[in-house]
Design an enzyme around this catalytic site. Sequence first.
Site, short mmCIF file in Angstrom:
data_model
loop_
_atom_site.label_atom_id
_atom_site.label_comp_id
_atom_site.label_asym_id
_atom_site.label_seq_id
_atom_site.Cartn_x
_atom_site.Cartn_y
_atom_site.Cartn_z
N GLN A 95 0.83 -1.20 0.00
CA GLN A 95 0.00 0.00 0.00
C GLN A 95 0.87 1.25 0.00
O GLN A 95 1.80 1.37 0.81
CB GLN A 95 -0.92 0.04 1.22
N TYR A 174 -6.13 10.35 4.76
CA TYR A 174 -4.78 10.73 4.33
C TYR A 174 -4.88 11.56 3.04
O TYR A 174 -5.96 11.95 2.63
CB TYR A 174 -3.91 9.48 4.20
N ARG A 221 -7.73 1.84 -2.80
CA ARG A 221 -8.54 1.72 -1.59
C ARG A 221 -9.32 3.00 -1.35
O ARG A 221 -8.76 4.10 -1.41
CB ARG A 221 -7.64 1.43 -0.39
N GLY A 313 -8.51 -7.16 8.92
CA GLY A 313 -7.37 -6.52 9.56
C GLY A 313 -6.99 -7.16 10.87
O GLY A 313 -6.14 -8.04 10.95
N ARG A 314 -7.66 -6.73 11.95
CA ARG A 314 -7.31 -7.22 13.29
C ARG A 314 -7.37 -8.74 13.42
O ARG A 314 -6.55 -9.32 14.15
CB ARG A 314 -8.19 -6.55 14.33
#
Length: 371
Positions: A95, A174, A221, A313-314
């Site tokens: 990424q 971002y 993304r 993810g987690r």
Amino acid sequence: MFEPARLGPLDLPNRLVMAPMTRNRAAEDGTPLPIMGEYYAQRAGAGLIIAEATTPNRVGATYPNIPAIYRDAHIEGWRSVTDTVHAAGGRMFLQLQHGGRIGHPETSGLHPVAPSPVPFPDPMHTPSGSRPSVVPREMTVEEIRSTVEDFANAARNAVAAGFAGVEVHSANGYLLHQFLGQDTNRRTDAYGGPVAHRIRFTVEVVRAVVDAIGAERVGVRIAPGVTANAMAEGDTEAIYPALVAALAEIGPAYLHIVFADPDQPLFRELRAAWPGTLIANPVLGWGGPLPEDGGKAAAERLLAAGADLIALGRPFLANPDLVHRLRTGAPVNQVRDHGLMYTGGAKGYTDYPALGDADAADRPALATAGV
């Protein structure tokens, strides 16, 4: 979710993707460290690993000890990581992320830049602790153009480092996401104002990256309506159909939607509009415990709603053998103290046990076996 799939140049053994997650384990200058190779190799049973957000230039650095990909040392460090993962049977994209206003001079040595001089409202984590955020400097058109080229160069570097492709990060507050939002983008030139102007920067970055390494090696993304890092888009339902239509003309290999909800009309609209592979990241209750099934039910709902791949993810963070656990219905490890995500070192990083094995030395073997 356990059936094989094809993504660009890759044959994936299953449809589960390890989502990119910042872990702050790189060297101070952004060079990836060997422990990062161990961490990702432990999770090589994922159909695809999307490695954590990596800055394409110095001013784009967000937090201390995040990786970079603009110097030879960065390429060499990432090559060590990809070699380790490939030896464990894994596949990786990288990424690419520019922080924009999510940055600080104490971290990068440079003043942050952004679409407009709108500061992040909260303190920023720096190498010397929490510091007040600074007002970013508005990017000039020339700086926008040079940043587009930085992304293209970063993509070339990622391929040189052994990645199968890159994911352009236009989400989670971002820089690229900042251009999309009305609150963070108050420009009056060709990069601000109406939706067609606010999506322009993301579209130019993706086009440049596709031209640099080929569409089959590029993903994007997005995070429709996600308010991470104090984002306030203002007109979400107008932004994303226009952005997705523009991206579809360029033809990257996949679109990755953060916090995808199959019950939301916008998700269904974007799925119908996107002609390629769709990666969906389900909502699993951020900040709370993982669901007992590790996210399997949420993944199945998204696959039934038209997603092609599922990014978790987690669950991958806490379970190096997550695919095997989901396949067999085994219980999952819960994420330990959330502070361990970002503190550096092996604790809370490479020391999560695989099933029946508290010894990290055996975990890459599980990944190699595709479990």
